[in-house]
Design a protein around this motif. Structure first.
Motif, PDB file in Angstrom:
ATOM      1  N   ARG A 147      -1.377   0.466  -3.019  1.00 41.64           N
ATOM      2  CA  ARG A 147      -1.668   1.187  -4.340  1.00 41.64           C
ATOM      3  C   ARG A 147      -2.759   2.429  -3.757  1.00 41.64           C
ATOM      4  O   ARG A 147      -3.260   1.819  -2.083  1.00 41.64           O
TER       5      ARG A 147
ATOM      6  N   GLN B 197       2.447   5.319 -11.869  1.00 42.73           N
ATOM      7  CA  GLN B 197       3.417   4.825 -10.539  1.00 42.73           C
ATOM      8  C   GLN B 197       4.084   6.240 -10.312  1.00 42.73           C
ATOM      9  O   GLN B 197       4.911   6.894 -10.799  1.00 42.73           O
TER      10      GLN B 197
ATOM     11  N   GLU C   5       5.570   3.603  -5.184  1.00 45.87           N
ATOM     12  CA  GLU C   5       6.868   1.397  -4.154  1.00 45.87           C
ATOM     13  C   GLU C   5       7.479   2.164  -2.846  1.00 45.87           C
ATOM     14  O   GLU C   5       6.855   0.895  -1.992  1.00 45.87           O
TER      15      GLU C   5
ATOM     16  N   ASN D  23      -3.210   3.597 -14.136  1.00 48.85           N
ATOM     17  CA  ASN D  23      -2.907   3.933 -13.017  1.00 48.85           C
ATOM     18  C   ASN D  23      -1.815   4.209 -13.200  1.00 48.85           C
ATOM     19  O   ASN D  23      -0.205   3.733 -13.671  1.00 48.85           O
TER      20      ASN D  23
ATOM     21  N   TRP E  47      -3.019   6.201  -7.692  1.00 49.17           N
ATOM     22  CA  TRP E  47      -1.395   6.106  -7.821  1.00 49.17           C
ATOM     23  C   TRP E  47      -1.461   4.434  -6.793  1.00 49.17           C
ATOM     24  O   TRP E  47      -1.541   4.110  -6.251  1.00 49.17           O
ATOM     25  N   GLU E  48       0.057   4.032  -8.061  1.00 46.00           N
ATOM     26  CA  GLU E  48       1.362   2.748  -7.671  1.00 46.00           C
ATOM     27  C   GLU E  48       2.172   3.706  -7.091  1.00 46.00           C
ATOM     28  O   GLU E  48       2.782   3.875  -7.959  1.00 46.00           O
TER      29      GLU E  48
END
Lengths: 478, 109
Positions: free
Chosen positions: A93, A4, A108, A2, A105-106
């Protein structure tokens, strides 16, 4: 693995570009994910190849699009095109299919700028090949430089009618007629709002002038009754509307026109799949196109970290969408402490001021596009409403008469909205039909959002592998 | 399907041409196979556009009633342009042409 990121922007149209640029200028780490092959969305979509530009080179949309693409290229924004986002979870996510397969993809924070879906209200014959949406026609003309037909009919409502008619004339086609649902009265009443954006007003008047000069018949206050094939031509029945919006019935003189294509559209709907999937609060606003996420004055939705901007929060047009995006991107930067409170307040206020003016004209245009529910009276019992599953108007009415309590029950009883388009094409129509029986769109609800957001081949998710690639674990000792 | 010989290319094209710009540099031509006919497309065309430009309007038949369907939204939303491309179900509007691509239309997909 993943990856970020601080902010993920879904959609690379005017709103998404605005958001990504505003946030990245404040040193927020941003990615844009978009299905297309370049930034611009539908309105600023670039021609497929440079030599296709032709007379587009000087078109205002093209100039703005090129400028935005240049700004993006110079910025620190990571643009990920050819990405089909199929799942979004809180937290956030994002799962997408890219050129090399599955990516996760993660982020915020997430800003949804998913734009719109075109609405076409069904009529007998609307599923025939040769009948296509106005937005589709715009893409053909602008991005591909291909005519919908040599002698097409352009029908429906809103400014897109005139944009398409112009594109066809410029491209060497001969529109048979423009059938406008609105009559002159509607357009005149919208003039005051349009004066707030003189350039758009002049553009619109220019389109109308060219259509008249080419002696293309304009039938105002009318709609398409039905379409059928006679040999290789489409025969379009034109029905005039009464002053109260209802369609004139049999016995009235009905005009038949022959054409090789019918381009038709009845406005745009906010694309709210992602915000609905994530469970944000939504409100029904008929004038803005339908269900839209509830957002505050900084483009925040009811979910912390989730933002939305542009036409997916209510139809107000590209100019307003870009400003909303910028405001959203700036708010993200503020939340992350990358911009001072004072600087945020000053810049946000300026954006909101511009936004007010841009959205006034945009909303009026959206309003003009909204066809009244009376068009549904034109649908015959055997007219297909759900194109994917061939569910007819009669079947939907039967389900409602039998006591279906909302959109999702109609879906499970009739398979309406259960096909591969996931109810994007028929959803608004079915909801309007159902709300007549059940008393209001809030009662009817909307389809339950589903993952995957688009149909996708299994091999795109799991990749390709041979049988011997599957690891077989050692058998447990006896 | 009607065919007219396009001698210059040494292959076939359907009769209609809806492109605004008719000139095509020979080196740019992308030949694709559509139900056994060779069609000339341009680089960057989606399959949907390449077929539409030469007059192929029916792309599939609906599963329940078998009614003919063609391009409708062109932006990957309506799913009406589903065809078999190199033996895989793909949306014609989202697939860019490649030389030698084989496309089967008219299936009940």
């Amino acid at each position: 693995m993943n990856r970020q990121v601080e902010l993920a922007v879904l959609g690379g149209g005017p709103a998404g570009i605005g958001a990504a640029l505003a946030a990245s200028q404040c040193n927020v780490n941003v990615i844009i994910l978009d299905r297309g092959i370049a930034a611009g969305g539908q309105v600023y979509r670039p021609p497929t190849k440079p030599q296709n530009t032709g007379q587009l080179a000087s078109a205002p949309d093209h100039v703005i699009g090129e400028r935005l693409r240049k700004e993006l290229a110079l910025s620190s924004v990571t643009c990920l095109f050819d990405r089909k986002v199929w799942s979004v979870q809180r937290g956030f996510r994002i799962d997408a299919i890219g050129p090399t397969g599955q990516e996760t993809w993660e982020a915020e924070r997430l800003l949804v700028a998913s734009g719109t879906t075109e609405r076409v209200i069904p009529f007998p014959g609307w599923t025939l090949p040769g009948v296509m949406g106005l937005a589709a026609t715009t893409l053909l003309l602008k991005s591909q430089r291909v005519l919908p037909g040599k002698r097409p009919i352009i029908a429906g409502s809103g400014p897109l009618l005139w944009a398409v008619a112009n594109g066809i004339i410029d491209g060497g086609g001969t529109p048979v007629a423009v059938i406008d649902l609105a009559d002159t009265r509607c357009w005149v009443s919208s003039l005051p709002a349009l004066f707030s954006r003189p350039t758009d007003l002049l553009k619109g008047l220019g389109w109308a002038y060219k259509v008249r000069r080419k002696r293309v018949p304009v039938i105002s206050g009318a709609s398409v009754g039905k379409v059928s094939y006679e040999g290789t031509s489409l025969v379009v029945e034109v029905v005039k509307r009464n002053r109260d919006g209802t369609l004139r019935h049999a016995g009235q003189k009905i005009q038949h026109l022959s054409a090789d294509a019918l381009c038709i559209g009845h406005g745009l709907l906010p694309a709210v799949e992602v915000t609905q999937l994530l469970g944000a609060d939504h409100v029904f606003d008929g004038k803005a196109g339908g269900w839209k996420p509830v957002i505050d004055d900084g483009q925040r939705t009811s979910i912390p970290g989730l933002f939305a901007a542009g036409d997916c929060t209510g139809i107000t047009g590209a100019a307003a969408a870009h400003l909303e995006g910028q405001l959203g991107g700036l708010t993200v930067a503020r939340e992350m402490g990358r911009v001072t409170h004072n600087s945020y307040r000053r810049r946000a206020q300026a954006l909101r001021r511009h936004l007010l003016r841009a959205s006034r004209a945009g909303s009026k245009m959206a309003d003009l596009m909204m066809a009244s529910g009376s068009l549904l009276d034109n649908i015959a019992g055997d007219t297909v409403v759900c194109r994917c599953e061939d569910v007819t108007y009669g079947e939907i009415q039967t389900a409602l008469a039998a006591g279906a309590t909302g959109l999702n029950q109609v879906k499970s009883w009739t398979r309406c909205g259960m096909g591969p388009c996931q109810g994007r094409v028929c959803g608004d129509t079915v909801a309007t039909i159902a709300s007549r029986h059940l008393g209001g769109r809030h009662v009817v609800g909307s389809w339950s959002p589903q993952v995957p957001l688009h149909p996708l081949p299994m091999e795109d998710v799991v990749g390709s592998f041979a049988y011997q690639d599957i690891a077989i674990p050692e058998p447990a000792p006896l | 399907m009607r065919q007219t010989s396009l001698a210059a290319w040494g292959c076939y094209s359907l009769s209609m041409n809806l492109r605004m710009d008719q000139s095509l540099i020979k080196e740019d031509a992308v030949a694709i196979d559509v139900d056994g006919n060779t069609i000339i497309a341009r680089p960057g065309d989606s399959v949907a556009v390449a077929l539409h430009a030469v007059g192929v309007s029916t792309l599939r038949h609906s599963p329940r009633s078998g009614a003919p369907r063609g391009i409708f939204c062109l932006m990957g939303s309506c799913q009406e342009c589903l065809v078999m491309i190199d033996n895989k179900r793909r949306l014609a509007c989202e697939t860019i042409v490649r030389a030698g691509m084989s496309i089967r239309t008219g299936g009940q997909l």
